[in-house]
Every structure is written in structure tokens, then in C-alpha cells.
Design a protein around this motif. Structure first.
Motif, PDB file in Angstrom:
ATOM      1  N   MET A 160      63.308  53.377  86.823  1.00 49.70           N
ATOM      2  CA  MET A 160      64.459  53.186  85.942  1.00 49.70           C
ATOM      3  C   MET A 160      65.447  54.335  86.035  1.00 49.70           C
ATOM      4  SD  MET A 160      65.572  50.825  84.015  1.00 49.70           S
ATOM      5  CE  MET A 160      67.254  50.864  83.413  1.00 49.70           C
ATOM      6  N   GLY A 161      64.999  55.494  86.519  1.00 43.21           N
ATOM      7  CA  GLY A 161      65.912  56.619  86.730  1.00 43.21           C
ATOM      8  C   GLY A 161      66.493  57.199  85.453  1.00 43.21           C
ATOM      9  N   LEU A 162      65.707  57.224  84.372  1.00 40.40           N
ATOM     10  CA  LEU A 162      66.239  57.734  83.110  1.00 40.40           C
ATOM     11  C   LEU A 162      66.474  59.238  83.107  1.00 40.40           C
ATOM     12  CD1 LEU A 162      64.368  55.645  80.378  1.00 40.40           C
ATOM     13  CD2 LEU A 162      66.649  55.307  81.331  1.00 40.40           C
ATOM     14  N   GLU A 163      66.006  59.935  84.131  1.00 44.57           N
ATOM     15  CA  GLU A 163      66.364  61.354  84.209  1.00 44.57           C
ATOM     16  C   GLU A 163      67.886  61.531  84.254  1.00 44.57           C
ATOM     17  OE1 GLU A 163      66.216  59.939  88.404  1.00 44.57           O
ATOM     18  OE2 GLU A 163      64.896  59.696  86.665  1.00 44.57           O
ATOM     19  N   ARG A 164      68.596  60.509  84.748  1.00 43.17           N
ATOM     20  CA  ARG A 164      70.059  60.576  84.768  1.00 43.17           C
ATOM     21  C   ARG A 164      70.627  60.589  83.351  1.00 43.17           C
ATOM     22  NH1 ARG A 164      69.030  56.926  88.923  1.00 43.17           N
ATOM     23  NH2 ARG A 164      69.694  55.106  87.707  1.00 43.17           N
ATOM     24  N   THR A 165      69.956  59.872  82.445  1.00 39.59           N
ATOM     25  CA  THR A 165      70.387  59.903  81.043  1.00 39.59           C
ATOM     26  C   THR A 165      70.314  61.322  80.501  1.00 39.59           C
ATOM     27  OG1 THR A 165      69.565  57.651  80.700  1.00 39.59           O
ATOM     28  CG2 THR A 165      69.937  58.988  78.747  1.00 39.59           C
ATOM     29  N   ALA A 166      69.186  61.980  80.740  1.00 39.25           N
ATOM     30  CA  ALA A 166      69.024  63.359  80.261  1.00 39.25           C
ATOM     31  C   ALA A 166      70.051  64.280  80.889  1.00 39.25           C
ATOM     32  CB  ALA A 166      67.617  63.846  80.570  1.00 39.25           C
ATOM     33  N   GLU A 167      70.297  64.135  82.187  1.00 35.85           N
ATOM     34  CA  GLU A 167      71.265  64.986  82.868  1.00 35.85           C
ATOM     35  C   GLU A 167      72.675  64.794  82.296  1.00 35.85           C
ATOM     36  OE1 GLU A 167      70.606  63.660  86.821  1.00 35.85           O
ATOM     37  OE2 GLU A 167      68.805  64.853  87.115  1.00 35.85           O
ATOM     38  N   LEU A 168      73.031  63.562  82.020  1.00 33.43           N
ATOM     39  CA  LEU A 168      74.345  63.288  81.466  1.00 33.43           C
ATOM     40  C   LEU A 168      74.476  63.832  80.037  1.00 33.43           C
ATOM     41  CD1 LEU A 168      74.808  59.683  82.842  1.00 33.43           C
ATOM     42  CD2 LEU A 168      76.217  61.641  83.436  1.00 33.43           C
ATOM     43  N   LEU A 169      73.429  63.694  79.257  1.00 32.36           N
ATOM     44  CA  LEU A 169      73.464  64.230  77.900  1.00 32.36           C
ATOM     45  C   LEU A 169      73.567  65.756  77.882  1.00 32.36           C
ATOM     46  CD1 LEU A 169      70.775  61.990  76.165  1.00 32.36           C
ATOM     47  CD2 LEU A 169      73.251  61.914  75.813  1.00 32.36           C
ATOM     48  N   LEU A 170      73.070  66.381  78.943  1.00 27.80           N
ATOM     49  CA  LEU A 170      73.151  67.832  79.063  1.00 27.80           C
ATOM     50  C   LEU A 170      74.441  68.296  79.738  1.00 27.80           C
ATOM     51  CD1 LEU A 170      69.438  68.562  79.976  1.00 27.80           C
ATOM     52  CD2 LEU A 170      70.611  69.211  77.863  1.00 27.80           C
ATOM     53  N   GLY A 171      75.309  67.338  80.042  1.00 25.80           N
ATOM     54  CA  GLY A 171      76.597  67.703  80.624  1.00 25.80           C
ATOM     55  C   GLY A 171      76.647  67.689  82.112  1.00 25.80           C
ATOM     56  N   GLY A 172      75.593  67.141  82.783  1.00 26.64           N
ATOM     57  CA  GLY A 172      75.560  67.104  84.230  1.00 26.64           C
ATOM     58  C   GLY A 172      76.085  65.782  84.750  1.00 26.64           C
ATOM     59  N   ALA A 173      76.179  65.695  86.077  1.00 27.71           N
ATOM     60  CA  ALA A 173      76.631  64.461  86.725  1.00 27.71           C
ATOM     61  C   ALA A 173      75.427  63.623  87.102  1.00 27.71           C
ATOM     62  CB  ALA A 173      77.454  64.776  87.971  1.00 27.71           C
ATOM     63  N   ALA A 174      75.589  62.326  87.095  1.00 27.58           N
ATOM     64  CA  ALA A 174      74.513  61.436  87.539  1.00 27.58           C
ATOM     65  C   ALA A 174      74.187  61.712  88.982  1.00 27.58           C
ATOM     66  CB  ALA A 174      74.930  59.982  87.340  1.00 27.58           C
ATOM     67  N   GLN A 175      72.885  61.744  89.266  1.00 25.58           N
ATOM     68  CA  GLN A 175      72.431  62.048  90.627  1.00 25.58           C
ATOM     69  C   GLN A 175      72.367  60.764  91.432  1.00 25.58           C
ATOM     70  OE1 GLN A 175      70.979  65.284  91.772  1.00 25.58           O
ATOM     71  NE2 GLN A 175      72.170  66.090  90.087  1.00 25.58           N
TER      72      GLN A 175
END
Length: 474
Positions: free
Chosen positions: A459-474
Motif C-alpha cells: 500500500m506504500g503508506l510510508e508516503r503518507t508519513a513522509e508527506l505529513l512530515l513535509g517530505g515529497a512522495a517517493q
């Protein structure tokens, strides 16, 4: 890697030299499957995958300094042609492991906690000798031999993680690098749909203890009956770890701080010492005990074991990573993977870390659960809805059972009364993907809130965490 000429590699792998390969040219390592990791003296293994064919990158690897390519068809440049690259890689690693006469191989398996335990154990063995351990969770038919091939004559400990998708997988991996110490953590519900039941999972995990020699050691979880029963499947010495008094290596006086980090007294047959973990979640105690038991069998003093466990930080990403934003919002990124057992552990940790705060969660339907998929995913929804959340975001196109369970519990809580997160129902929403989950939470969150991000790897939910922390989707 122990240096080998191409002629010897061809002999080990039953391959044929091609492309004017010099039989005397020496591969000194590393052995890689990503052409971007090729370096002078390396060997590039060309795999043909569903989306990428490694043969197309052979020239790139050779330009970067690879001595040759281990390939299943000719390429432009020096190569060793083999019928099956995966089998050839296993044969090469098996030969290298046999040459590591001074190294002790330690295998770790279980339904959950393998990577964390492996990381802790590698930290312990590094105190007493050069250690090789896999990066992340390289624990399958490709990652396992690649890790073995990182060892050289100076290596004294190989700490290996072994996974199984079918019966026989762990036995195959154990033949590559025969373990002297085998650690079995638990038998849970991960991949239960593939195996068909926990008894079949236990059969697969127990292949590790069956591979141990008579003078080896089986390190088994005394608190898991299916693991404890594996003692009958080996002639090796058995050491039990756990929380009960009959475990030789056990945790006593366990406490958990406001951040969800556990402290306990580590009790061994030769003494005790205090441990204060920096890892998050009470379930980390079990992983620490497993590593401590293996370390104890290697002769490490209990004070040294306790010191190392207390200093250990998470090494592998997306496993209970806790990060505080400048505005006080806490993001718990546990998105590497999920099964019913790890989902319960994650919500338990959220309950501790989020005490007195508004709590939110992003989850997705679990996979590989077989005929029990709908029932188990409905239970995940119920679990989430009864975890004191202010809001729940469920991501993915296959989320219907999770939503069904969550809404069912929300209606029950609504009838009982109480605001969201304080005995009442959470706000529940469904989104298509990880990016949409981050956008939805961005509208809900305010300073001081805490968010759990947890779901299956696909599901790639690590992207959710990265976005919430201000990062770009990988």
C-alpha cells in the motif's frame, strides 16, 4: 567477499565464461543486483524481473568496474552464463559460507520482529567480532545469499534473517549458510493465507531449528506454545526466552514510559542488569530478549548485553519510527508491513504514546490472509475504532471489510455517547491512496496530535508519513 577468479565462480555455478571473460580476473566484491551499486572488483547479477531485465543494465555495471556479469544469456562484455541466476547465486553463497570456517552463523526467524531482533543481535555480536548482517530485511532467496557474500575471511559473525512464503523456504536458506544458533521469535498470522493456518506456519519456521547441529543452540520463545514445542525438533541445546519464570533469559519488572518505550530487568542464569529501551512499543521487549538470549549463548556478560540493548536505536526504516514535527504533531511511521498481530501491537503503542492527546490513524486492508481475509480485516476495523481515535483514515480500493468493522463499532460507540477519542466514535473516512490519506489528515491535525501510519507494504503508506512530515512522495 572472499576473492575468487572468474574460472572458479564459473565452476561453482556450473556456468560458462562468455564475452572474452578472463578466467584469471578476480572478483573481490561486492556481488550486486543493482547496476548502480556496481564498483571496481564487483560481480553484477542480471535478474529478469516482471518489470526490469537486469541484462539491459549489464553494460552500465561493467562501466562502473564490475569484473563480469552473472547472466542467463550473453551480454556485451565479460560474463558467466548460467541456466538460473537465482540458483547460481545460492551456489556461490553456499561455497563462500563453507569457506568461512572462523564465522558463527546465527539465523533469526518468526512471523514478526525478525528485522528488529536481527538489528539488535548484530549490535551485540559486533562487540566481540566483525559482523555481517543484512540491510533492512534481505531475507529471501535473493537477499539472503547477497548478505552471505558480503562476508570475508575477517568475518566472525553472520547474523541472518530467514523468511518463508512456503514450506521448505527456510530449509533452503539454511543450507546456504548452516546456522549454529537459531532464534525463533513467534508464530503469528503473517502470510496465514499462503500457508493455510498457524500450524503450517510453525512447521515452516521450525525448519530453522531442524537445521541446527547437535552442538548448536535453539533460542526459543517460551511464551509462544507453537515455538516452545519446536524444542522437540532439534538435537541442539535449547535456551528459552520470555516473560515467565521458566524462561532462562527473561524480563522482570517491565514498565513503559509516556513515549511507549519499555524498561525492564534482564534476568539471566548468571545475573541481572537493567535495560531501558529506546525502541518504541512494549512488543520490543520480546525482540530484545531474543537478542539477549543469543548474545548470552555467545558468552557476552549480562551487563554488556543490557548496555547495548539500552543504547540501540531503530536501524531499519518504517518500523515504529517516531518523529515530532515542529508544531508538536507526532508521526508514528510503522508502515513497512502489517499483519493482525503487528496491528494490535501498533495500536497498543499508540495508546501509550498518545495518552492525553488526540489520536489519529491511517491504515489499509491486510493481505495474504486467505479465506479468513474478510473476517480478520473486519476485526482490524473494529480494533481501530475502539482504540480511542479522534479520526481514522482507511486507504485503498480493497478497504470494504475494514470500513465495515470500523463503522460497526462506531455505531455502537455513538449509542453509548461521548465525543470522538474520548469514548465516542472516531471520524471515519475512506481514501484511494497514500497521498490522499496525507491530504485528509492535513485538514484534521492540529498541534499536539499523534498519528499512527500502519499498513501492508504494497500500500506504500510510508508516503503518507513522509508527506505529513513535509517530505515529497517517493
Amino acid at each position: 567477499m572472499i576473492p575468487l577468479p572468474l574460472a572458479r565462480i564459473a565452476e561453482i555455478t556450473s556456468g560458462a565464461l562468455s564475452g572474452m571473460a578472463d578466467p584469471r580476473a578476480v572478483v573481490r566484491g561486492p556481488v550486486v543486483i543493482d547496476s548502480r551499486e556496481a564498483a571496481p572488483g564487483s560481480l553484477f547479477v542480471a535478474y529478469t524481473g516482471a518489470r526490469v531485465d537486469g541484462h539491459d543494465f549489464a553494460a552500465q555495471a561493467l562501466r562502473a568496474g564490475a569484473v563480469a556479469v552473472l547472466a542467463s544469456r550473453p551480454v556485451e562484455g565479460p560474463a558467466i552464463i548460467v541456466p538460473d541466476a537465482t540458483a547460481a547465486l545460492a551456489e556461490l553463497a553456499t561455497a563462500q559460507a563453507a569457506a568461512l570456517t572462523a564465522a558463527t552463523v546465527i539465523g533469526v526467524t518468526g512471523s514478526a520482529g525478525k528485522t528488529t531482533t536481527k538489528d539488535l543481535l548484530a549490535r551485540l555480536t559486533a562487540r566481540i567480532g566483525p559482523t555481517i548482517a543484512p540491510a533492512g530485511n534481505h531475507n529471501n532467496e535473493i537477499g539472503h545469499p547477497l548478505t552471505v557474500l558480503k562476508a570475508d575471511a575477517a568475518t566472525r559473525y553472520l547474523v541472518l534473517e530467514l523468511s518463508a512464503r512456503t514450506i521448505g523456504n527456510i530449509a533452503d536458506l539454511a543450507r546456504i549458510a548452516p546456522p549454529r544458533i537459531g532464534v525463533v521469535l513467534n508464530v503469528g498470522t503473517a502470510h496465514i493465507g499462503v500457508f493455510g493456518g498457524k500450524e503450517a506456519i510453525a512447521k515452516a519456521k521450525g525448519e530453522l531449528v531442524e537445521a541446527l547441529p547437535g552442538d548448536g543452540v535453539a533460542v526459543l520463545n517460551a511464551d509462544d506454545p507453537l515455538v516452545r514445542a519446536m524444542a522437540s525438533r532439534t538435537s541442539a541445546r535449547v535456551t528459552l526466552f520470555g516473560r515467565g519464570e521458566d524462561a532462562a533469559i527473561r524480563a522482570e519488572e517491565i514498565t513503559v514510559d509516556e513515549r511507549g518505550r519499555a524498561a525492564f530487568t534482564l534476568r539471566t542464569p548468571s545475573g541481572a542488569a537493567p535495560v531501558r529501551l529506546r525502541l518504541y512499543g512494549a512488543h520490543a521487549v520480546d525482540n530484545a530478549l531474543a537478542a539477549a538470549a543469543a548474545g548470552y549463548e555467545l558468552g557476552l556478560p549480562v551487563a554488556t548485553i543490557a548496555e547495548e540493548l539500552s543504547q540501540a536505536e531503530p536501524r531499519s526504516r518504517w518500523r515504529m519510527e517516531v518523529t515530532d514535527r515542529p508544531d508538536g504533531v507526532t508521526i508514528v511511521n510503522d508502515a513497512y508491513n502489517a499483519n493482525p498481530d503487528s496491528m494490535r501491537a501498533a495500536f497498543e503503542a499508540l495508546g501509550t504514546l498518545g495518552r492525553g492527546r488526540r489520536r489519529f490513524a491511517v491504515i489499509a486492508a491486510l493481505r495474504e490472509l486467505g479465506e479468513d481475509s474478510q473476517a480478520l480485516n473486519t476485526e482490524v476495523g473494529r480494533l481501530a475504532a475502539t482504540s480511542g481515535l479522534a479520526g481514522l483514515v482507511v486507504a485503498g480500493s480493497d478497504a470494504a471489510p475494514v470500513l465495515e468493522g470500523a463503522h460497526e463499532e462506531a455505531r455502537r460507540l455513538a449509542a453509548a455517547g461521548g465525543p470522538p477519542g474520548a469514548g465516542g466514535p472516531p471520524l471515519i473516512t475512506h481514501v484511494p491512496d497514500a497521498q490522499a490519506a496525507a491530504a485528509e489528515l492535513g485538514r484534521w491535525l492540529r498541534p499536539g496530535d499523534v498519528v499512527l501510519v500502519k499498513g501492508p507494504r504494497a500500500m506504500g503508506l510510508e508516503r503518507t508519513a513522509e508527506l505529513l512530515l513535509g517530505g515529497a512522495a517517493q
